[in-house]
Design an enzyme around this catalytic site. Structure first.
Site, PDB file in Angstrom:
ATOM      1  N   SER A 109      39.760 -24.532 -75.608  1.00 25.94           N
ATOM      2  CA  SER A 109      39.176 -23.235 -75.913  1.00 25.94           C
ATOM      3  C   SER A 109      40.182 -22.085 -75.963  1.00 25.94           C
ATOM      4  CB  SER A 109      38.096 -22.908 -74.876  1.00 25.94           C
ATOM      5  OG  SER A 109      38.650 -22.815 -73.569  1.00 25.94           O
ATOM      6  N   LYS A 143      43.566 -14.447 -73.000  1.00 26.08           N
ATOM      7  CA  LYS A 143      42.354 -15.103 -73.481  1.00 26.08           C
ATOM      8  C   LYS A 143      41.146 -14.200 -73.277  1.00 26.08           C
ATOM      9  CE  LYS A 143      40.058 -19.643 -73.097  1.00 26.08           C
ATOM     10  NZ  LYS A 143      40.124 -20.955 -72.414  1.00 26.08           N
ATOM     11  N   SER A 158      41.435 -27.075 -72.041  1.00 25.63           N
ATOM     12  CA  SER A 158      41.508 -25.879 -72.875  1.00 25.63           C
ATOM     13  C   SER A 158      42.894 -25.279 -73.034  1.00 25.63           C
ATOM     14  CB  SER A 158      40.560 -24.807 -72.337  1.00 25.63           C
ATOM     15  OG  SER A 158      39.223 -25.200 -72.538  1.00 25.63           O
TER      16      SER A 158
END
Length: 466
Positions: free
Chosen positions: A152, A77, A176
């Site tokens: 996210s 990420k 997320s």
């Protein structure tokens, strides 16, 4: 054999048996990335040494040396630092940032045989349930590229579902790792804080946001935990793992007489009818596997303000060094910081009291049941052009964060929470089911996730027309 549709668990096994090589694996994933990433926009920065990494693990295999994650391409990420690989946090302030050191989780992945494929897209500083930012733009859902991949960790989920990577690393504050898992039809796990230490961190004693994995199967997540979970002297947040066998527990399955409770709406925000129907059917299908299933009322809506206050405080701590530059942030992050600045000490005291109530409520719950199952998202994937869904079951959402209450309320508990795909809507869009397990019971959450994947399989997106 379609290499990119194999599970990570199967891939590692074939590499160990010398029926597959790391170079074959990485080439297959690179082909998918080249073909589909221009439209899906999941991987935002590709590692420039992908082939060299694969060659290293190829040579290790030839020498008879094998590692737990041998040759698996992993997406990191874009809020997790990677040495010599751009880490932007999805923010214009850091669009040219190149860290000198890997985060601890990246170090552990590398040491265990993983290939760091690249960075996956995220909203600015991971704020939001839809993945877009001003550096790389929007990530789209591989099941329907008009729709949101969630957030996210949306880039990681979309890359996994489309076959660009075998494992995704991500973070979860309010959902997320679970929101994009639900939207993209893969498995996500929010582990107990400290199980995978987060280093470096602006908030060293952070027990709200966690680092964790996403994958296509529960077994895949188990092999990642076996490889990278465990305490570190770099972090005061720690969960000992001595004696725990994540994969073995998952493969062993859940014991006879397991007691499951189903609640369709823990947040009291409503749930779209088709979503709830698919979740209900998947839960009650477990009865045929000898699981005791009961529907209950389990209302956590009293803690919604508690999470928002603690989230506001979290935002201020994370962005403390950047507070004077908050006018340079996008609207989601800037709004969160402004909300955090308005929180009083009394608000935080109330929040901690209500957070404690969620723990005690679950403590009572686990006297009777082994798991709580509940829909992950109240809606199926919505248009990627929207920041958030405007209504749920006819009820208007007041803010961009209200709609993720089913996930963020569970973040307050510090319990392990998984999301597993459990069905497809009439529009062939995935729906995810949350599994809440007992304290430090990640392997048991994954064991139930495996059973649900077997009883209610959805497959992978066809990618036709992309």
């Amino acid at each position: 054999m379609e290499i990119t549709k194999l599970s990570a668990y199967e891939t590692v096994k074939l590499i160990r048996q010398k029926e597959l090589s790391p170079m074959e694996v990485i080439q297959a994933y690179m082909d998918v990335y080249t073909k589909y990433n221009p439209k899906i926009n999941a991987v935002c920065s590709l590692s420039d040494d992908v082939l060299q990494q694969a060659e290293k693990w190829e040579q290790e295999a030839k020498n008879g040396n094998f590692y737990p994650l041998h040759g698996l391409p992993v997406g990191i990420k874009d809020i997790t630092p990677t040495a010599n690989l751009r880490t932007t946090y999805g923010s214009k302030l850091y669009k040219d940032n190149i860290p000198q050191e890997d985060a601890l989780v990246v170090q552990r992945l590398r040491e265990n045989g993983a290939i760091i494929f690249g960075k996956t897209n995220t909203p600015e500083f991971a704020t939001g349930g839809n993945t877009f930012n001003e550096v790389f733009g929007t990530t789209f859902n591989p099941w329907n590229t008009e729709l949101s991949a969630g957030g996210s960790t949306g880039g990681g989920a979309a890359a996994l579902a489309s076959g660009m990577i075998a494992i995704a690393e991500g973070t979860d504050l309010g959902g997320s790792l679970r929101i994009p898992a639900s939207f993209c039809g893969i498995v996500g796990l929010r582990p107990t804080p400290g199980l995978i230490p987060t280093y470096p961190s602006e908030y060293l004693w952070d027990d709200m946001q966690v680092t964790g994995p996403m994958a296509r199967t529960a077994e895949d997540i188990a092999i990642v935990l076996d490889a990278i979970a465990g305490e570190s002297s770099l972090s005061p947040m720690r969960q000992p793992t001595h004696g725990r066998e994540f994969l073995e527990t998952v493969l062993r399955g859940i014991p006879a007489g397991t007691r499951v409770a189903y609640c369709p709406d823990i947040a009291d925000i409503g749930v779209e009818e088709e979503v709830e129907k698919l979740c209900r059917e998947a839960v009650f299908a477990l009865k045929d596997k000898g699981v005791h299933v009961e529907e209950i009322s389990f209302d956590l809506s009293f803690a919604r303000k508690a999470f928002l206050h603690l989230r506001g405080e979290w935002m201020l701590i994370q962005q403390y060094q950047n507070l004077e530059r908050r006018n340079e942030f996008g609207s989601n992050l800037a709004g969160n910081i402004e909300a955090g600045l308005k929180i009083s000490a009394k608000d935080l005291a109330m929040a901690h009291h209500d957070r404690a109530k969620t723990w005690y409520k679950f403590n009572d719950f686990f006297q009777k049941y082994d798991y709580l199952l509940t829909p992950c998202m109240a809606v199926p994937p919505f248009p990627a052009s929207q920041n958030y869904p405007l209504t749920i079951a006819g009820k208007e959402m007041k803010t961009y964060i209200d709609w993720v209450a089913p996930t963020f309320l569970l973040s307050l508990t510090s319990l392990p929470v998984g999301c597993v795909p459990c069905g497809l809507t009439e529009q062939k869009l995935p729906v995810g089911l949350q599994i809440v397990g007992k304290p430090t019971g990640e392997e048991h959450v994954l064991a139930l996730a495996k059973l649900i994947q077997e009883t209610s399989p959805i497959g992978l997106p066809s990618l036709e027309g992309i």
